[in-house]
Design a protein around this motif. Structure first.
Motif, PDB file in Angstrom:
ATOM      1  N   ARG A 118      -2.579  -0.305  -7.371  1.00 30.49           N
ATOM      2  CA  ARG A 118      -3.335  -0.667  -8.573  1.00 30.49           C
ATOM      3  C   ARG A 118      -3.170  -2.162  -8.894  1.00 30.49           C
ATOM      4  N   ALA A 119      -1.946  -2.683  -8.774  1.00 29.10           N
ATOM      5  CA  ALA A 119      -1.690  -4.097  -9.058  1.00 29.10           C
ATOM      6  C   ALA A 119      -2.422  -4.987  -8.053  1.00 29.10           C
ATOM      7  N   LEU A 120      -2.442  -4.579  -6.791  1.00 25.51           N
ATOM      8  CA  LEU A 120      -3.189  -5.341  -5.776  1.00 25.51           C
ATOM      9  C   LEU A 120      -4.681  -5.332  -6.077  1.00 25.51           C
ATOM     10  N   VAL A 164      -9.679   0.415  -7.129  1.00 22.35           N
ATOM     11  CA  VAL A 164      -8.565   0.937  -6.339  1.00 22.35           C
ATOM     12  C   VAL A 164      -9.057   1.531  -5.027  1.00 22.35           C
ATOM     13  N   ASP A 202      -9.408  -8.238  -7.986  1.00 22.41           N
ATOM     14  CA  ASP A 202     -10.593  -7.855  -8.753  1.00 22.41           C
ATOM     15  C   ASP A 202     -11.433  -6.822  -8.000  1.00 22.41           C
ATOM     16  N   GLN A 245       4.078  -4.388  -4.117  1.00 21.21           N
ATOM     17  CA  GLN A 245       3.195  -4.138  -5.253  1.00 21.21           C
ATOM     18  C   GLN A 245       2.575  -2.752  -5.132  1.00 21.21           C
ATOM     19  N   MET A 246       2.266  -2.188  -6.298  1.00 22.89           N
ATOM     20  CA  MET A 246       1.524  -0.935  -6.309  1.00 22.89           C
ATOM     21  C   MET A 246       0.077  -1.234  -5.939  1.00 22.89           C
ATOM     22  N   ASN A 298       3.299   2.058  -3.003  1.00 19.39           N
ATOM     23  CA  ASN A 298       3.684   0.650  -2.972  1.00 19.39           C
ATOM     24  C   ASN A 298       3.335   0.054  -1.615  1.00 19.39           C
ATOM     25  N   GLU A 330      -6.106  -5.048  -8.970  1.00 19.60           N
ATOM     26  CA  GLU A 330      -6.341  -5.954 -10.107  1.00 19.60           C
ATOM     27  C   GLU A 330      -6.274  -7.406  -9.665  1.00 19.60           C
ATOM     28  N   HIS A 331      -5.308  -7.733  -8.820  1.00 20.80           N
ATOM     29  CA  HIS A 331      -5.145  -9.105  -8.333  1.00 20.80           C
ATOM     30  C   HIS A 331      -6.393  -9.578  -7.581  1.00 20.80           C
ATOM     31  N   CYS A 357      -0.351 -12.453  -2.361  1.00 19.65           N
ATOM     32  CA  CYS A 357       0.176 -11.689  -3.491  1.00 19.65           C
ATOM     33  C   CYS A 357       1.513 -11.052  -3.132  1.00 19.65           C
ATOM     34  N   LYS A 372       4.978 -12.159  -4.790  1.00 18.08           N
ATOM     35  CA  LYS A 372       5.498 -11.225  -5.794  1.00 18.08           C
ATOM     36  C   LYS A 372       6.353 -10.107  -5.224  1.00 18.08           C
TER      37      LYS A 372
END
Length: 184
Positions: free
Chosen positions: A84-86, A94, A91, A81-82, A123, A88-89, A74, A78
């Motif tokens: 939160r985004a990790l 947090v 699943d 990443q924050m 981040n 989500e990536h 990821c 990309k």
């Protein structure tokens, strides 16, 4: 193979003991069902090959787990990443991604920095070591893909790619349908 006759409402069956799709393959079974089972077995076999590929690529890096590999991929694809985004990536919740990142930070694969605009935002980015492992993963994967495709001529490779893309699109449609059904 053992052949047994059965003239009940199911007709004539043949029995094999080879794989999930072939535990009980009846001639009365629909062709699409047999192909779907064979397809499932083949996909699982290919996925196991990818797991071995990831394992061998990461074995020299302190035996990274699948979550670690996903984080490397990821961030490598990309950029920073924050958290939160990790989460989500992958699943994950947090709070669960925090322990994954803690583990990777201890191995000097990632760094965390707080946002100057919002101190609550953390981040995550790859370190030089993390980037090197990510590049190693990409190189190993590309070699693996080349080896798989080398079994096919150019026309077969094009056909395979067209069919894989078509299956991938249908797969995402099915995933969305299943997800929508669970929400409703």
């Amino acid at each position: 193979m053992v052949r047994l006759s059965n003239y009940s409402c199911f007709g004539y069956f043949r029995f094999q003991k080879i794989s999930h799709s072939e535990i009980l393959v009846g001639e009365a079974m629909e062709t699409i069902d047999a192909r779907a089972a064979d397809f499932g077995d083949t996909v699982r076999d290919i996925l196991r090959q990818f797991q071995h590929l990831h394992g061998s690529a990461c074995g020299g890096a302190g035996n990274l787990g699948l979550q670690d590999v996903k984080v490397l991929e990821c961030l490598g694809e990309k950029g920073p990443q924050m958290m939160r985004a990790l989460a989500e990536h992958l699943d994950l919740a947090v709070n669960s991604i925090t322990s994954v990142i803690d583990h990777m930070e201890q191995k000097a694969l990632v760094t965390r920095t707080r946002s100057n605009q919002d101190r609550r935002v953390v981040n995550v980015d790859l370190t030089e070591s993390g980037s090197a492992i990510y590049r190693s993963l990409l190189d190993g994967r590309l070699r693996f893909y080349r080896a798989l495709l080398s079994a096919l001529n150019e026309d077969e490779q094009e056909i395979l790619l067209v069919l894989f893309r078509k299956i991938a699109r249908e797969g995402w449609k099915q995933v969305r349908t299943l997800t929508d059904d669970q929400v409703a």
